[in-house]
Motif scaffolding. Structure first.
Motif, PDB file in Angstrom:
ATOM      1  N   HIS A 176       0.853  -1.189   0.000  1.00  0.00           N
ATOM      2  CA  HIS A 176       0.000   0.000   0.000  1.00  0.00           C
ATOM      3  C   HIS A 176       0.887   1.236   0.000  1.00  0.00           C
ATOM      4  N   VAL A 177       0.577   2.189  -0.865  1.00  0.00           N
ATOM      5  CA  VAL A 177       1.250   3.488  -0.900  1.00  0.00           C
ATOM      6  C   VAL A 177       0.196   4.544  -0.601  1.00  0.00           C
ATOM      7  N   ASP A 178       0.388   5.312   0.481  1.00  0.00           N
ATOM      8  CA  ASP A 178      -0.654   6.252   0.892  1.00  0.00           C
ATOM      9  C   ASP A 178      -0.315   7.683   0.480  1.00  0.00           C
ATOM     10  N   GLN A 179      -1.210   8.621   0.843  1.00  0.00           N
ATOM     11  CA  GLN A 179      -1.074  10.011   0.419  1.00  0.00           C
ATOM     12  C   GLN A 179       0.217  10.634   0.934  1.00  0.00           C
ATOM     13  N   GLU A 180       0.611  10.330   2.163  1.00  0.00           N
ATOM     14  CA  GLU A 180       1.831  10.901   2.717  1.00  0.00           C
ATOM     15  C   GLU A 180       3.052  10.484   1.898  1.00  0.00           C
ATOM     16  N   GLN A 181       3.103   9.203   1.537  1.00  0.00           N
ATOM     17  CA  GLN A 181       4.213   8.743   0.706  1.00  0.00           C
ATOM     18  C   GLN A 181       4.205   9.394  -0.670  1.00  0.00           C
ATOM     19  N   LEU A 182       3.025   9.504  -1.261  1.00  0.00           N
ATOM     20  CA  LEU A 182       2.935  10.125  -2.577  1.00  0.00           C
ATOM     21  C   LEU A 182       3.392  11.576  -2.536  1.00  0.00           C
TER      22      LEU A 182
ATOM     23  N   LEU B 189      -3.519  13.433  -8.986  1.00  0.00           N
ATOM     24  CA  LEU B 189      -4.921  13.076  -8.805  1.00  0.00           C
ATOM     25  C   LEU B 189      -5.107  11.869  -7.897  1.00  0.00           C
ATOM     26  N   VAL B 190      -4.014  11.219  -7.513  1.00  0.00           N
ATOM     27  CA  VAL B 190      -4.076   9.934  -6.821  1.00  0.00           C
ATOM     28  C   VAL B 190      -3.859  10.126  -5.325  1.00  0.00           C
ATOM     29  N   LYS B 191      -4.668   9.431  -4.505  1.00  0.00           N
ATOM     30  CA  LYS B 191      -4.468   9.500  -3.055  1.00  0.00           C
ATOM     31  C   LYS B 191      -3.835   8.235  -2.498  1.00  0.00           C
ATOM     32  N   SER B 192      -3.929   7.092  -3.223  1.00  0.00           N
ATOM     33  CA  SER B 192      -3.295   5.871  -2.744  1.00  0.00           C
ATOM     34  C   SER B 192      -3.155   4.888  -3.898  1.00  0.00           C
ATOM     35  N   VAL B 193      -2.196   3.968  -3.738  1.00  0.00           N
ATOM     36  CA  VAL B 193      -1.958   2.909  -4.712  1.00  0.00           C
ATOM     37  C   VAL B 193      -1.861   1.589  -3.957  1.00  0.00           C
ATOM     38  N   ASP B 194      -2.603   0.594  -4.426  1.00  0.00           N
ATOM     39  CA  ASP B 194      -2.523  -0.754  -3.869  1.00  0.00           C
ATOM     40  C   ASP B 194      -1.963  -1.700  -4.912  1.00  0.00           C
ATOM     41  N   VAL B 195      -1.157  -2.644  -4.463  1.00  0.00           N
ATOM     42  CA  VAL B 195      -0.572  -3.637  -5.352  1.00  0.00           C
ATOM     43  C   VAL B 195      -0.765  -5.024  -4.750  1.00  0.00           C
ATOM     44  N   ILE B 196      -1.271  -5.953  -5.550  1.00  0.00           N
ATOM     45  CA  ILE B 196      -1.280  -7.371  -5.191  1.00  0.00           C
ATOM     46  C   ILE B 196      -0.527  -8.117  -6.273  1.00  0.00           C
ATOM     47  N   ARG B 197       0.486  -8.894  -5.872  1.00  0.00           N
ATOM     48  CA  ARG B 197       1.344  -9.571  -6.826  1.00  0.00           C
ATOM     49  C   ARG B 197       0.932 -11.035  -6.975  1.00  0.00           C
TER      50      ARG B 197
END
Length: 725
Positions: free
Chosen positions: A84-90, A160-168
């Motif tokens: 998970h990548v959240d707004q603070e990281q972005l 425009l993005v607030k978070s990114v989720d990744v499932i591998r």
């Protein structure tokens, strides 16, 4: 973008950016004394400042709920390789492209070559043609254009993005057909995250300047709470970048662009237990494509995504957690030649001259429907989370243009993929078991072909938590076997004609292509522990080893007309043909690690991924797989000061050359960053990427004709003003 916008580019924009940011910086430097006086007043909290920071530190990124999780899991709870990548990281990464948003996410790489506004995502060595499902607010991104380098690309502005989720891996097969590599889900901003609880309206403006390419970004956001059950948010972003310089100080032609992007999201809550989200995300991009360092095509892109998401969740009705997503994504790309070009007629293979101003068009429309429900209940002391649903995605590809134009090699046609699935997560004390089954079917057709297929794909995961006390209480082991099914794309199946430039040779269609089947075994460990060295600190760790065999893997091969049964005809040009064919399999394995320690004073993170793979022909011949990314180790450190108003830190990333890659080399990048919340309404961010000006190329561009070197040292300075009431 229009004459006025184009004339704005250059020195005046740079000077304006510098002046604005210098003024904001001056305000920021004068703010601490006043803010410090405010901080001396007692708060209505019983905890002291140190205790407040410790409480905040207990929630790491791996504790954030995955937006794409269908059972409300966090990454650390997931019996899968999830990030998970959240707004603070972005915000900290100050990303210009999607590639930069994914920095340090294990097992994930991005290919963008010179066309920085378009991106193809690679997960565990798999990419292109839907092997990785890229989703924006529930809308599948399926744009594709045949070319050297990237094939399947998408367009989303990081602002425009607030978070990114990744499932591998194919454990993500509940999120749609074909995702044998995994899923990347971009969730855009909405009003509930922007407005403070006591605000009816709010707005913000951001100005940012970048030294490399003299890039200028402006962004404005506005939100309004119509009533307690209805709110709306809009965001508009404009970026203007010249060509950047690589680590040797050489200008990389064709890397400049200007892009206008925006979104409009509204949320309506008809009842206490239901929610309707309506959204639009769009981009208007413009850049030059080069050949041999010389601009040859003007590219104009329009991308629009429309989504509607309806959720019903009733805690009093454990059987009801219903989600209905519908979407439509439309991407139009026009290619206009800037000068006469020597080409080959796609039908005859004879030389032709494509006059300046010739137009090639690529129009791809993708419609999607995704419906699922989760029912929760118990039987004999065993808790069940039963998820069941279905999905459908339809691609409508229309291409056209002058004879010899690029669009001839991206065939028009229609493809439909659909599926249904059921998955049960059973939990009993120290044991978790996930069992699922997915049915996929597809159909693909043009004027002369009508192809279809279907398959059942299973998933079984077993997780055990053997310890319930002491330092090992948060330790969990899991093992997974999962399968996924990817149907051939329109291009892989139907591509035809003669190579357009350089040399002439035929492309051969292959309507007999078999779908790919990914079969993955994964062994992993999750670990979480709090209050290790001080109150409120937190340690989170995920690690996994995976082995993925992709049966009937599809890749391009070169055929000789002299080989018996090749089907390659003699014709004008060089005596070869190109065709997409099935291999017996692609074998990919690797190791991934993601960990973070978070405390009141700051945080430290470490991620790593090692991926190796090759193809195997039906005769048992092994060959390097061109889509294997660099092995990476990324270390991050951040320190918090001034009651968390100031954060400074850096990142170090080592990249190892993939085996057999022609353009890659080992390299190490060092980045630094600082973020200062000067007041409640003013924030200043600084970042230095590639601090030591390393010259390097993305290994995934090894399949392109010329290595494209990435940006050298890049300094970024931004200021954000917020207001509301």
């Amino acid at each position: 973008m229009g004459l006025i916008v184009r004339e704005w580019r250059g020195r005046s924009a740079a000077n304006g950016a510098a002046a604005l940011l210098a003024s904001v910086a001056a305000i920021a430097l004068s703010a601490p004394s006043a803010h410090a006086q405010q901080a001396t007043h007692p708060t209505d909290q019983s905890k002291g400042a140190e205790q407040q920071r410790a409480a905040l530190a207990g929630a790491t990124l791996l504790d954030k709920i995955l937006v794409l999780s269908r059972t409300g899991e966090t990454a650390i709870q997931s019996l899968a390789s999830a990030s998970h990548v959240d707004q603070e990281q972005l915000d900290r990464r100050m990303a210009t492209t999607p590639n930069e948003m994914l920095l340090g996410v294990p097992g994930v790489a991005a290919q963008a070559d010179a066309r920085r506004v378009s991106t193809s995502i690679n997960i565990r060595g798999l990419q292109d043609f839907g092997r990785v499902a890229v989703i924006v607010d529930g809308a599948r991104q399926n744009f594709q254009r045949s070319d050297h380098g990237t094939q399947s690309t998408f367009y989303i502005d990081p602002e425009l993005v607030k978070s990114v989720d990744v499932i591998r891996g194919p454990v993500a097969n509940t999120y749609g057909s074909g995702a044998i590599g995994g899923v990347v889900f971009f969730d855009t901003k909405d009003a509930v995250d922007f407005l403070k609880p006591d605000e009816t309206w709010a707005g913000s403006v951001t100005g940012r300047y970048e030294s490399n390419g003299k890039g200028w970004t402006t962004s404005a956001t506005g939100a309004y709470r119509i009533n307690e059950n209805w709110d709306v948010l809009g965001n508009i972003v404009y970026r203007d970048y010249d060509n950047y310089k690589d680590g040797d100080g050489d200008t990389v032609n064709g890397t400049g662009f200007d892009v206008l992007s925006g979104l409009l999201n509204t949320t309506v809550r008809p009842t206490e237990n239901s929610e309707l989200k309506l959204g639009w995300v769009g981009s208007s991009d413009d850049w030059d494509e080069t050949s041999g360092g010389v601009p040859v095509n003007d590219v104009d892109l329009k991308s629009n995504t429309f989504t509607a998401r309806y959720n019903i969740t009733d805690e009093d009705k454990s059987w009801l957690d219903l989600h209905i997503n519908t979407s439509y994504d439309k991407t139009n790309l026009d290619l206009t030649s800037l000068a006469p070009q020597n080409r080959f007629d796609p039908v005859t293979g004879l030389p032709v001259v494509l006059p300046a101003g010739s137009l090639s068009t690529f129009d791809v429309g993708t419609t999607g429907i995704d419906i699922w429900n989760t029912s929760r209940f118990e039987t004999n002391g065993i808790a069940h989370e039963l998820t069941y649903g279905g999905d459908w995605v339809g691609d409508n590809v229309k291409t056209g243009g002058a004879a010899g134009g690029d669009s001839f090699y991206t065939p028009s046609g229609k493809r439909n993929v659909s599926g249904a699935y059921v998955q049960d997560k059973l939990t009993w004390d120290w044991l978790e078991v996930i069992a699922g089954l997915r049915y996929d079917s597809y159909s693909l057709k043009d004027d002369t072909h009508d192809i279809s297929g279907d398959r059942l794909s299973p998933r079984v995961t077993v997780g055990v938590s053997p310890f319930n006390s002491g330092g090992l209480a948060g330790l969990q082991f899991y093992g997974t076997y999962a399968e996924g099914y990817r149907s051939p794309s329109i291009t892989e199946t139907l591509i035809s004609g003669n190579h357009p430039a350089g040399v002439s040779f035929p492309f051969l269609p292959n309507p007999n292509l078999r779908p790919e089947t990914g079969k993955t075994t994964e062994l992993g460990v999750n670990y979480k522990q709090n209050d290790i060295f001080e109150p409120g600190d937190a340690l989170r760790l995920k690690a996994a080893y995976f082995n993925n065999d992709v049966d009937d893997y599809i890749d391009g091969v070169t055929l000789s007309p002299f080989a018996p049964g090749s089907g390659c005809p003699f014709g004008p040009g060089i005596p070869i043909c190109f065709q997409y064919q099935n291999f017996a399999k692609a074998k990919i394995n690797g190791f991934e690690l993601e960990g973070v320690y978070d405390a009141a004073w700051g945080y430290a993170g470490l991620s790593a991924s090692i991926t190796d793979g090759h193809t195997v022909s039906y005769k048992g011949v092994e060959a390097d797989l061109a889509t294997i990314p660099s092995s990476q180790v990324t270390a991050q450190l951040g320190l918090r000061f001034l009651e968390d108003k100031l954060t400074v830190g850096g990142e170090v990333q080592y990249n190892g050359k993939p085996k057999g890659n022609a353009v890659a080399a080992d390299y190490t990048l060092v980045n630094a960053f600082a973020s200062y919340q000067a007041t409640d309404d003013l924030k200043v961010d600084f970042r230095a990427d590639n601090l030591f000006d390393v010259k390097y190329a993305n290994p995934l561009n090894g399949s392109t004709t010329i290595a494209v070197y990435e940006p050298g040292i890049t300094l970024k300075l931004a200021a954000t003003m917020r207001f509301g009431g």
